[in-house]
Design a protein around this motif. Sequence first.
Motif, PDB file in Angstrom:
ATOM      1  N   GLY A   1      46.226  26.270  55.812  1.00 20.88           N
ATOM      2  CA  GLY A   1      47.183  26.921  54.924  1.00 20.88           C
ATOM      3  C   GLY A   1      48.449  27.225  55.716  1.00 20.88           C
ATOM      4  O   GLY A   1      49.521  26.702  55.448  1.00 20.88           O
ATOM      5  N   TRP A   2      48.317  28.055  56.724  1.00 23.50           N
ATOM      6  CA  TRP A   2      49.381  28.301  57.687  1.00 23.50           C
ATOM      7  C   TRP A   2      48.874  27.782  59.029  1.00 23.50           C
ATOM      8  O   TRP A   2      47.794  28.198  59.470  1.00 23.50           O
ATOM      9  CB  TRP A   2      49.651  29.792  57.837  1.00 23.50           C
TER      10      TRP A   2
ATOM     11  N   LEU B   1      53.336  32.986  45.687  1.00 26.83           N
ATOM     12  CA  LEU B   1      52.478  31.870  46.070  1.00 26.83           C
ATOM     13  C   LEU B   1      52.196  30.944  44.885  1.00 26.83           C
ATOM     14  O   LEU B   1      51.949  29.763  45.044  1.00 26.83           O
ATOM     15  CB  LEU B   1      51.160  32.447  46.600  1.00 26.83           C
TER      16      LEU B   1
ATOM     17  N   LEU C   1      47.124  14.768  45.896  1.00 27.74           N
ATOM     18  CA  LEU C   1      48.050  15.893  46.018  1.00 27.74           C
ATOM     19  C   LEU C   1      49.509  15.437  45.945  1.00 27.74           C
ATOM     20  O   LEU C   1      50.347  16.072  45.300  1.00 27.74           O
ATOM     21  CB  LEU C   1      47.779  16.624  47.338  1.00 27.74           C
TER      22      LEU C   1
ATOM     23  N   ASN D   1      52.809  15.981  42.662  1.00 31.20           N
ATOM     24  CA  ASN D   1      54.229  16.328  42.622  1.00 31.20           C
ATOM     25  C   ASN D   1      55.027  15.332  41.798  1.00 31.20           C
ATOM     26  O   ASN D   1      55.916  15.701  41.028  1.00 31.20           O
ATOM     27  CB  ASN D   1      54.790  16.350  44.052  1.00 31.20           C
TER      28      ASN D   1
ATOM     29  N   ARG E   1      50.357  22.403  37.212  1.00 27.41           N
ATOM     30  CA  ARG E   1      50.489  22.453  38.667  1.00 27.41           C
ATOM     31  C   ARG E   1      49.481  23.421  39.284  1.00 27.41           C
ATOM     32  O   ARG E   1      48.742  23.067  40.211  1.00 27.41           O
ATOM     33  CB  ARG E   1      51.909  22.884  39.041  1.00 27.41           C
ATOM     34  N   VAL E   2      49.403  24.622  38.744  1.00 30.45           N
ATOM     35  CA  VAL E   2      48.493  25.626  39.305  1.00 30.45           C
ATOM     36  C   VAL E   2      47.041  25.193  39.153  1.00 30.45           C
ATOM     37  O   VAL E   2      46.239  25.297  40.084  1.00 30.45           O
ATOM     38  CB  VAL E   2      48.720  26.993  38.626  1.00 30.45           C
TER      39      VAL E   2
ATOM     40  N   LEU F   1      46.461  22.513  41.768  1.00 28.74           N
ATOM     41  CA  LEU F   1      46.502  23.057  43.133  1.00 28.74           C
ATOM     42  C   LEU F   1      45.187  23.745  43.464  1.00 28.74           C
ATOM     43  O   LEU F   1      44.632  23.573  44.540  1.00 28.74           O
ATOM     44  CB  LEU F   1      47.622  24.081  43.249  1.00 28.74           C
TER      45      LEU F   1
ATOM     46  N   ASN G   1      41.816  23.086  46.202  1.00 30.74           N
ATOM     47  CA  ASN G   1      41.489  24.078  47.212  1.00 30.74           C
ATOM     48  C   ASN G   1      42.512  24.160  48.326  1.00 30.74           C
ATOM     49  O   ASN G   1      42.158  24.182  49.489  1.00 30.74           O
ATOM     50  CB  ASN G   1      40.144  23.738  47.838  1.00 30.74           C
ATOM     51  N   VAL G   2      43.770  24.142  47.969  1.00 24.75           N
ATOM     52  CA  VAL G   2      44.792  24.285  48.993  1.00 24.75           C
ATOM     53  C   VAL G   2      44.551  25.629  49.683  1.00 24.75           C
ATOM     54  O   VAL G   2      44.540  26.670  49.042  1.00 24.75           O
ATOM     55  CB  VAL G   2      46.189  24.259  48.352  1.00 24.75           C
ATOM     56  N   SER G   3      44.325  25.559  51.002  1.00 23.53           N
ATOM     57  CA  SER G   3      43.813  26.763  51.653  1.00 23.53           C
ATOM     58  C   SER G   3      44.822  27.905  51.651  1.00 23.53           C
ATOM     59  O   SER G   3      44.446  29.062  51.755  1.00 23.53           O
ATOM     60  CB  SER G   3      43.344  26.444  53.062  1.00 23.53           C
ATOM     61  N   ALA G   4      46.103  27.564  51.497  1.00 28.08           N
ATOM     62  CA  ALA G   4      47.095  28.631  51.452  1.00 28.08           C
ATOM     63  C   ALA G   4      46.881  29.514  50.236  1.00 28.08           C
ATOM     64  O   ALA G   4      47.282  30.665  50.203  1.00 28.08           O
ATOM     65  CB  ALA G   4      48.492  28.050  51.412  1.00 28.08           C
ATOM     66  N   MET G   5      46.235  28.947  49.223  1.00 28.54           N
ATOM     67  CA  MET G   5      46.027  29.720  48.008  1.00 28.54           C
ATOM     68  C   MET G   5      44.876  30.701  48.156  1.00 28.54           C
ATOM     69  O   MET G   5      44.487  31.358  47.213  1.00 28.54           O
ATOM     70  CB  MET G   5      45.735  28.777  46.839  1.00 28.54           C
TER      71      MET G   5
ATOM     72  N   PHE H   1      41.635  30.781  37.545  1.00 27.04           N
ATOM     73  CA  PHE H   1      41.803  29.384  37.144  1.00 27.04           C
ATOM     74  C   PHE H   1      40.606  28.495  37.465  1.00 27.04           C
ATOM     75  O   PHE H   1      40.400  27.479  36.828  1.00 27.04           O
ATOM     76  CB  PHE H   1      43.062  28.790  37.792  1.00 27.04           C
TER      77      PHE H   1
END
Lengths: 399, 263
Positions: A285-286, A362, B47, B51, B206-207, B210, B214-218, B230
């Motif tokens: 993620g980061w 986010l 992914l 976009n 989009r959400v 995403l 499993n985009v880890s930033a989320m 979601f």
Amino acid sequence: MYAGVASAKDLIVGKGGEFSTIRSAIESAQDGDRIIIKSGVYREGALEIHRSITLTGEGKAVLDGENKFQILTVKASGVTISNLTFENVGVSYVQDNAAIKLIESYNSAVIDNRFRNAFFGIYLSKSGFCTIRGNDLIAAAEKEASSGNGIHLWNCHDITIENNSIQHHRDGIYFEFVKRSTITGNHSIGNLRYGLHFMFSDTCVYEDNIFKNNSAGVAVMYTKKITMKRNRFEDNWGAASYGVLLKDITGSDIAGNAFVNNTVGIHAEGTSRNRIAGNEFLNNGWAVRIMANSTDNVFSQNNFIGNAFDVATNSRQNYNVFDSNYWSAYDGYDLNRDGVGDVPFRPVRLFSLLIEQYPTALILLRSFLIDLIDAAESVIPALTPETLADANPRMRRLP
Amino acid sequence: MDGTAKILKYEFHNILRSKWMIGYAIFFLVITDGLFRFVGTDAKVILSLMNIILAVIPLASIIFGAMYVYHSREFIELLLSQPIGRKNIYWGIYCGLSLTLSAGFVAGTGLPFLLEGVIDAEYLSALMLLLTAGVLLTWIFTALAFWIAVRYEDKVKGIGAAMLIWMFFTVVYDGFILLVIYWFDDYPLEPAIIGMSLANPVDLARVMLLLKFNVSAMMGYTGAVFHQFFSASTGLGVSLSVLILWAVTPFLLGLRYFQKKDF
């Protein structure tokens, strides 16, 4: 007949041996003797060793704590414990009950044992020059309060911890006030809190370990001169989960590690004068989150690939150096074809700054608007730290 | 519904004969294939595709859709002189266009995945969701286009409105969300933001995608709240229903206008 130190005996416990209990064998053993425990289950409560003896299992010798007792307490030096299985250590909220506890023990070794459902697995206190090798620890920790650490060291020095596997404890490996120790080739997986957790433990070396799928990842604090090489920090996901959380870490060398699929690869706070080189940051993620109180760290020759955010920070100032890394997000060019991009790369996206301040934003991740804003910001930095840039971004992934 | 089926059949013939439809499918084919060649792993291909799909499908559907109605005006007038209900005509033309656009998208995007043979179970559901989202977006923006085209007699006005609507959903709306987050920073905003993203089909798609990847930033605290909503089956159900509602509403509005319209 002589009665001397040199005449070491083998004391056999169990089938066909002269002793039926381990307790009686330990009581009659002299320095240098070897106690051989035949297969079977031994329920003898808490045992204490006061002499330099060897305890070894033959077949499957199980020492069962019946969910009530601490099993083996060693209060002597030169003790070796090997090939035994320890089960069901009693959970206590007052005492740190352990399968094996070494107190003020020197030159001892704990080798190739199995631990199942131990509260604390191997616990060393005020000890030195000991070896912990090839042990396999699996607990079933459910709550932090009622679970213990796999390998726990307090106030020790010159300890070697090699090729152990620790799963489902509270912390896999826990150090407090440990000096000059070496931690190599261990697997710390699926622990309830940290895979590795240490503080005030200077000049230790961590090499070739795997820390995977621990709920809070790895956290290391208040320590100088660490060497961390070729470790893997993998799949540490969650709201407060880190590949590595560095808090007040100075003068350390973090090189050749892999940070894969973590929420945050490296989170640095109050962390200064470290070298972070040759690491691989993949799909985090980061990749790196560096707070403004961290200074003079050098990030070089790292690969940053496929991270949602490569670098995030909470300040417009930058006191760290990023140089000669490979960034998969870099879209510059290399006219003279020397492998180094001709325009600097700014890894801090405006959006990452935005969500430091407004976490709810986010939800706009990967939205068209955000991409537009980021593109505009990268051309003319107005809010992101202008000096946080890699002047020599690599065009190709570093080996 | 016999009339609808007949019109649909002719629409298919007509659209498939024209070259832009083939071009549309080839566009997705080239993009997807290119991503496979240059990006590599299938998760990343999906992914990156996301976009492109989120920007291109709404734009293409709304512009094609509006142009198509303007171009077919004489044909529509001819049909109106026949003993066919207006409802059937509208249904026929709408389905003809939206189904061929969806087919072009699904074929163009799906084919490289089939050819690469990388469809393992883990990504199959992600790919399915991506295709579903793309198809739903096609229906939504074609319906919007039809509504605009029957509403505005003037072609320039109509295309302009179509562009504006596309701009609104892909860019302006997110700016508005950002402002809300900035203004009401002191309040627990997550539920409100979830509500706001349900109200925009592009954001919703989009959400939804995403979180599927499993985009880890989320996965931070906020991410966890969104994820909870979601990725639960009810959340996914709600999202898909809202997307369908987004297609049905403008379709019915357009249909109502078409039935009353004086040609």
